[in-house]
Design an enzyme around this catalytic site. Sequence first.
Site, PDB file in Angstrom:
ATOM      1  N   ASP A   1      12.784   5.877   2.942  1.00  0.00           N
ATOM      2  CA  ASP A   1      11.506   6.175   3.551  1.00  0.00           C
ATOM      3  C   ASP A   1      10.613   5.048   2.556  1.00  0.00           C
ATOM      4  O   ASP A   1      11.072   4.181   1.875  1.00  0.00           O
ATOM      5  CB  ASP A   1      10.728   7.397   3.027  1.00  0.00           C
ATOM      6  CG  ASP A   1       9.843   7.851   3.904  1.00  0.00           C
ATOM      7  OD1 ASP A   1       8.658   7.127   3.812  1.00  0.00           O
ATOM      8  OD2 ASP A   1       9.940   8.406   4.736  1.00  0.00           O
TER       9      ASP A   1
ATOM     10  N   HIS B   1       7.649   3.762   7.671  1.00  0.00           N
ATOM     11  CA  HIS B   1       8.304   4.497   6.426  1.00  0.00           C
ATOM     12  C   HIS B   1       9.292   3.583   5.826  1.00  0.00           C
ATOM     13  O   HIS B   1      10.483   4.011   5.521  1.00  0.00           O
ATOM     14  CB  HIS B   1       8.629   5.680   6.929  1.00  0.00           C
ATOM     15  CG  HIS B   1       7.677   6.738   7.182  1.00  0.00           C
ATOM     16  ND1 HIS B   1       7.020   7.405   6.368  1.00  0.00           N
ATOM     17  CD2 HIS B   1       7.296   7.236   8.565  1.00  0.00           C
ATOM     18  CE1 HIS B   1       6.246   8.418   6.779  1.00  0.00           C
ATOM     19  NE2 HIS B   1       6.475   8.049   8.413  1.00  0.00           N
TER      20      HIS B   1
ATOM     21  N   GLU C   1       5.142   7.251  13.222  1.00  0.00           N
ATOM     22  CA  GLU C   1       4.168   6.890  12.444  1.00  0.00           C
ATOM     23  C   GLU C   1       4.059   5.225  12.131  1.00  0.00           C
ATOM     24  O   GLU C   1       3.752   4.987  10.978  1.00  0.00           O
ATOM     25  CB  GLU C   1       4.109   7.832  11.013  1.00  0.00           C
ATOM     26  CG  GLU C   1       3.865   9.342  11.437  1.00  0.00           C
ATOM     27  CD  GLU C   1       3.666  10.272  10.065  1.00  0.00           C
ATOM     28  OE1 GLU C   1       3.076  11.199  10.262  1.00  0.00           O
ATOM     29  OE2 GLU C   1       4.696   9.866   9.214  1.00  0.00           O
TER      30      GLU C   1
END
Length: 264
Positions: free
Chosen positions: A102, A165, A231
């Site tokens: 991440d 991420h 995202e």
Amino acid sequence: TAKNISEEGYVMDVSGNTIRIQASHPAGAYYGCMSLLQAMVHDKNSGTFTIAAMHVEDQPRFAWRGLLIDCARTFISLDYLKKTIDRMSFYKLNMLHLHLTDDNGWRIQIKKYPLLTSKGAFFAPQYNEPKAFEGFYTQEQMKALIRYASLRHITIVPEIECPGHSNAARYAYPELSCTSAIPIYPLFSGPAINADAISPCNEFTYRFFKDVIGEVAKIFPSPYIHLGGDEVPESAWKDCKNCKAVMDSLGISDNRHLQGYMMN
């Protein structure tokens, strides 16, 4: 053994002097033993255990009974993961999804790209984080954990996040980014969602992930590798001339389609 019982199913009979578990597969027998343990009642006064007489025919409703653990944003020790696997097996969960990368850390050793862990697994010094909150798993450590889980009929599914991420990977190897990455920061000490993402217009990106996923596939016998994909900020790639050229060549005009091209 019994041929007419599903792979993860079992039949258990408990009588006054006999306990019998029938299964067609080791997993079913294991789950039958877990149910037997759950049925035991401990008498604190006498120190004895009793089990009620019963007949049980059981099989799972869902093939995927999963738990996700995020060990990327904050490192989680192997001892804790083993305890979690023990708890999972007691409740007959069978899929452990490990979120290994991440913005805040890259937690699995990749031998071809050592900077992923030497740079990408440790927080910047100014954050003064406890040492237990950072680090990575060597390939041999992860193979041992996989063996530990498999004995309890649990499959470990690795997640290698892309293209969002991904600050840890981009910080370790800046050529993965259209702009630049920032030093590794703890969760809540930096942006919740980093504004940049892995570059879809750089040939190194595709060599990198071919190599990384190749090593990951050799470590994990799981039939699945999770590739993230969530995202990706709208601002990512918008000022990159090379990304614009790729989009023009493909006849697309938005990030969603550019990400689709990259993931494919």
